[in-house]
Design a protein around this motif. Structure first.
Motif, PDB file in Angstrom:
ATOM      1  N   HIS A  14       0.830  -1.206   0.000  1.00 43.49           N
ATOM      2  CA  HIS A  14       0.000   0.000   0.000  1.00 43.49           C
ATOM      3  C   HIS A  14       0.870   1.265   0.000  1.00 43.49           C
ATOM      4  O   HIS A  14       0.617   2.197  -0.770  1.00 43.49           O
ATOM      5  N   GLN A  15       1.884   1.294   0.841  1.00 40.01           N
ATOM      6  CA  GLN A  15       2.776   2.466   0.885  1.00 40.01           C
ATOM      7  C   GLN A  15       3.501   2.652  -0.446  1.00 40.01           C
ATOM      8  O   GLN A  15       3.677   3.782  -0.908  1.00 40.01           O
ATOM      9  N   SER A  16       3.893   1.550  -1.063  1.00 37.61           N
ATOM     10  CA  SER A  16       4.538   1.627  -2.382  1.00 37.61           C
ATOM     11  C   SER A  16       3.577   2.202  -3.406  1.00 37.61           C
ATOM     12  O   SER A  16       3.942   3.075  -4.197  1.00 37.61           O
ATOM     13  N   ASP A  17       2.330   1.717  -3.386  1.00 36.25           N
ATOM     14  CA  ASP A  17       1.320   2.216  -4.320  1.00 36.25           C
ATOM     15  C   ASP A  17       1.093   3.715  -4.145  1.00 36.25           C
ATOM     16  O   ASP A  17       0.934   4.440  -5.133  1.00 36.25           O
ATOM     17  N   LEU A  18       1.081   4.185  -2.908  1.00 36.50           N
ATOM     18  CA  LEU A  18       0.911   5.624  -2.659  1.00 36.50           C
ATOM     19  C   LEU A  18       2.053   6.431  -3.297  1.00 36.50           C
ATOM     20  O   LEU A  18       1.816   7.486  -3.891  1.00 36.50           O
ATOM     21  N   ILE A  19       3.264   5.918  -3.184  1.00 32.59           N
ATOM     22  CA  ILE A  19       4.426   6.597  -3.786  1.00 32.59           C
ATOM     23  C   ILE A  19       4.312   6.576  -5.312  1.00 32.59           C
ATOM     24  O   ILE A  19       4.528   7.592  -5.971  1.00 32.59           O
ATOM     25  N   PHE A  20       3.963   5.419  -5.878  1.00 30.21           N
ATOM     26  CA  PHE A  20       3.814   5.301  -7.334  1.00 30.21           C
ATOM     27  C   PHE A  20       2.755   6.281  -7.833  1.00 30.21           C
ATOM     28  O   PHE A  20       2.963   6.999  -8.817  1.00 30.21           O
ATOM     29  N   THR A  21       1.608   6.278  -7.157  1.00 28.19           N
ATOM     30  CA  THR A  21       0.486   7.114  -7.585  1.00 28.19           C
ATOM     31  C   THR A  21       0.830   8.588  -7.472  1.00 28.19           C
ATOM     32  O   THR A  21       0.515   9.384  -8.367  1.00 28.19           O
ATOM     33  N   SER A  22       1.488   8.975  -6.390  1.00 28.06           N
ATOM     34  CA  SER A  22       1.878  10.373  -6.203  1.00 28.06           C
ATOM     35  C   SER A  22       2.831  10.826  -7.310  1.00 28.06           C
ATOM     36  O   SER A  22       2.698  11.928  -7.855  1.00 28.06           O
ATOM     37  N   TYR A  23       3.774   9.966  -7.655  1.00 25.44           N
ATOM     38  CA  TYR A  23       4.750  10.284  -8.704  1.00 25.44           C
ATOM     39  C   TYR A  23       4.053  10.504 -10.045  1.00 25.44           C
ATOM     40  O   TYR A  23       4.257  11.528 -10.697  1.00 25.44           O
ATOM     41  N   LYS A  25       0.896  11.004 -10.635  1.00 26.70           N
ATOM     42  CA  LYS A  25      -0.079  12.097 -10.535  1.00 26.70           C
ATOM     43  C   LYS A  25       0.598  13.442 -10.804  1.00 26.70           C
ATOM     44  O   LYS A  25       0.064  14.274 -11.534  1.00 26.70           O
ATOM     45  N   SER A  26       1.788  13.631 -10.250  1.00 22.27           N
ATOM     46  CA  SER A  26       2.509  14.899 -10.471  1.00 22.27           C
ATOM     47  C   SER A  26       2.934  15.052 -11.928  1.00 22.27           C
ATOM     48  O   SER A  26       2.945  16.162 -12.456  1.00 22.27           O
ATOM     49  N   LYS A  27       3.246  13.950 -12.586  1.00 26.49           N
ATOM     50  CA  LYS A  27       3.648  13.999 -13.998  1.00 26.49           C
ATOM     51  C   LYS A  27       2.457  14.283 -14.912  1.00 26.49           C
ATOM     52  O   LYS A  27       2.597  14.943 -15.940  1.00 26.49           O
ATOM     53  N   LEU A  28       1.285  13.749 -14.552  1.00 32.90           N
ATOM     54  CA  LEU A  28       0.093  13.906 -15.389  1.00 32.90           C
ATOM     55  C   LEU A  28      -0.675  15.204 -15.106  1.00 32.90           C
ATOM     56  O   LEU A  28      -1.453  15.650 -15.951  1.00 32.90           O
ATOM     57  N   ALA A  29      -0.467  15.797 -13.945  1.00 36.81           N
ATOM     58  CA  ALA A  29      -1.226  16.989 -13.541  1.00 36.81           C
ATOM     59  C   ALA A  29      -1.208  18.115 -14.583  1.00 36.81           C
ATOM     60  O   ALA A  29      -2.266  18.688 -14.879  1.00 36.81           O
ATOM     61  N   PRO A  30      -0.049  18.434 -15.178  1.00 37.22           N
ATOM     62  CA  PRO A  30      -0.058  19.512 -16.178  1.00 37.22           C
ATOM     63  C   PRO A  30      -0.928  19.198 -17.405  1.00 37.22           C
ATOM     64  O   PRO A  30      -1.306  20.116 -18.140  1.00 37.22           O
ATOM     65  N   LEU A  31      -1.248  17.940 -17.623  1.00 39.26           N
ATOM     66  CA  LEU A  31      -2.066  17.533 -18.768  1.00 39.26           C
ATOM     67  C   LEU A  31      -3.552  17.444 -18.407  1.00 39.26           C
ATOM     68  O   LEU A  31      -4.371  17.042 -19.228  1.00 39.26           O
ATOM     69  N   ASN A  32      -3.885  17.796 -17.162  1.00 40.47           N
ATOM     70  CA  ASN A  32      -5.266  17.820 -16.692  1.00 40.47           C
ATOM     71  C   ASN A  32      -5.914  16.435 -16.709  1.00 40.47           C
ATOM     72  O   ASN A  32      -7.063  16.271 -17.110  1.00 40.47           O
ATOM     73  N   ILE A  33      -5.136  15.431 -16.281  1.00 38.08           N
ATOM     74  CA  ILE A  33      -5.680  14.077 -16.228  1.00 38.08           C
ATOM     75  C   ILE A  33      -5.150  13.367 -14.978  1.00 38.08           C
ATOM     76  O   ILE A  33      -3.970  13.484 -14.650  1.00 38.08           O
ATOM     77  N   ALA A  34      -6.061  12.687 -14.300  1.00 36.87           N
ATOM     78  CA  ALA A  34      -5.699  11.935 -13.095  1.00 36.87           C
ATOM     79  C   ALA A  34      -5.245  10.529 -13.491  1.00 36.87           C
ATOM     80  O   ALA A  34      -5.638  10.019 -14.544  1.00 36.87           O
ATOM     81  N   PRO A  35      -4.418   9.891 -12.646  1.00 37.87           N
ATOM     82  CA  PRO A  35      -3.942   8.540 -12.964  1.00 37.87           C
ATOM     83  C   PRO A  35      -5.066   7.542 -13.267  1.00 37.87           C
ATOM     84  O   PRO A  35      -4.952   6.760 -14.208  1.00 37.87           O
ATOM     85  N   GLU A  36      -6.138   7.574 -12.490  1.00 37.48           N
ATOM     86  CA  GLU A  36      -7.256   6.642 -12.723  1.00 37.48           C
ATOM     87  C   GLU A  36      -7.915   6.918 -14.073  1.00 37.48           C
ATOM     88  O   GLU A  36      -8.272   5.992 -14.791  1.00 37.48           O
ATOM     89  N   GLN A  37      -8.090   8.193 -14.409  1.00 35.17           N
ATOM     90  CA  GLN A  37      -8.675   8.554 -15.702  1.00 35.17           C
ATOM     91  C   GLN A  37      -7.750   8.117 -16.834  1.00 35.17           C
ATOM     92  O   GLN A  37      -8.207   7.693 -17.894  1.00 35.17           O
ATOM     93  N   ASN A  38      -6.463   8.206 -16.577  1.00 34.20           N
ATOM     94  CA  ASN A  38      -5.485   7.824 -17.588  1.00 34.20           C
ATOM     95  C   ASN A  38      -5.593   6.352 -17.954  1.00 34.20           C
ATOM     96  O   ASN A  38      -5.351   5.975 -19.101  1.00 34.20           O
ATOM     97  N   LEU A  39      -5.973   5.505 -16.996  1.00 33.12           N
ATOM     98  CA  LEU A  39      -6.137   4.084 -17.297  1.00 33.12           C
ATOM     99  C   LEU A  39      -7.221   3.880 -18.357  1.00 33.12           C
ATOM    100  O   LEU A  39      -7.068   3.059 -19.265  1.00 33.12           O
ATOM    101  N   ILE A  40      -8.299   4.646 -18.253  1.00 37.61           N
ATOM    102  CA  ILE A  40      -9.365   4.573 -19.258  1.00 37.61           C
ATOM    103  C   ILE A  40      -8.828   5.024 -20.610  1.00 37.61           C
ATOM    104  O   ILE A  40      -9.068   4.373 -21.631  1.00 37.61           O
ATOM    105  N   MET A  41      -8.091   6.121 -20.620  1.00 37.39           N
ATOM    106  CA  MET A  41      -7.546   6.648 -21.872  1.00 37.39           C
ATOM    107  C   MET A  41      -6.605   5.633 -22.518  1.00 37.39           C
ATOM    108  O   MET A  41      -6.655   5.422 -23.732  1.00 37.39           O
ATOM    109  N   MET A  42      -5.778   4.971 -21.720  1.00 37.00           N
ATOM    110  CA  MET A  42      -4.838   4.001 -22.279  1.00 37.00           C
ATOM    111  C   MET A  42      -5.589   2.845 -22.943  1.00 37.00           C
ATOM    112  O   MET A  42      -5.160   2.358 -23.991  1.00 37.00           O
ATOM    113  N   LEU A  43      -6.698   2.430 -22.344  1.00 36.98           N
ATOM    114  CA  LEU A  43      -7.519   1.388 -22.977  1.00 36.98           C
ATOM    115  C   LEU A  43      -8.102   1.882 -24.301  1.00 36.98           C
ATOM    116  O   LEU A  43      -8.098   1.158 -25.298  1.00 36.98           O
ATOM    117  N   LEU A  44      -8.599   3.117 -24.307  1.00 42.37           N
ATOM    118  CA  LEU A  44      -9.220   3.659 -25.522  1.00 42.37           C
ATOM    119  C   LEU A  44      -8.195   3.909 -26.618  1.00 42.37           C
ATOM    120  O   LEU A  44      -8.519   3.808 -27.804  1.00 42.37           O
TER     121      LEU A  44
END
Length: 141
Positions: A14-23, A25-44
């Motif tokens: 869980h702690q590892s996942d929090l670090i992964f997600t935070s990392y 999230k900071s990379k995707l933030a300027p693109l106006n997309i959250a990590p969870e939303q990005n999973l949908i986009m990657m499928l599409l």
């Protein structure tokens, strides 16, 4: 058996996942997309026009959660949700031009994230990790 906090593998994961997600999230933030939303986009980006139910199955997520994220992606102009003519309950997700173009920015971030995360880890170790995590997931089903 009296385990110390550090002994619980679930807490470490869980702690590892929090670090992964935070990392990411900071990379995707300027693109106006959250990590969870990005999973949908990657499928599409792999298969445009999936239904919300298909996305939920592929991501092993709750249908209501997927519907909420799809609504947000639509508000951001990345996708369109279209009801099926035969069955209005089925919503298909289609990329907009902005959604297609987003891949040019996100995929390099995802690849860089993967490379950084897996640096100094052999293919064999990655296969072993995947196998162990799969067994843990099965144990909880």
């Amino acid at each position: 058996m009296n385990l110390a906090l550090d002994d619980y593998i679930s807490i470490y994961i869980h702690q590892s996942d929090l670090i992964f997600t935070s990392y990411i999230k900071s990379k995707l933030a300027p693109l106006n997309i959250a990590p969870e939303q990005n999973l949908i986009m990657m499928l599409l980006w792999k298969q445009d026009g999936l239904s919300q139910n298909e996305v939920a199955e592929k991501l092993d997520k709750d249908k209501t959660n997927i519907a909420r994220m799809a609504h947000c992606l639509e508000q951001k102009g990345f996708i369109n949700r279209v009801s099926c003519p035969n069955d209005r309950r089925i919503q298909r997700l289609y990329l907009t031009e902005a959604g297609r173009q987003l891949s040019q920015h996100v995929i390099p971030i995802a690849e860089e994230f993967h490379e950084t995360l897996c640096k100094n880890i052999s293919e064999e170790e990655l296969l072993q990790l995947r196998s162990i995590l799969s067994k843990m997931r099965e144990n909880l089903k």
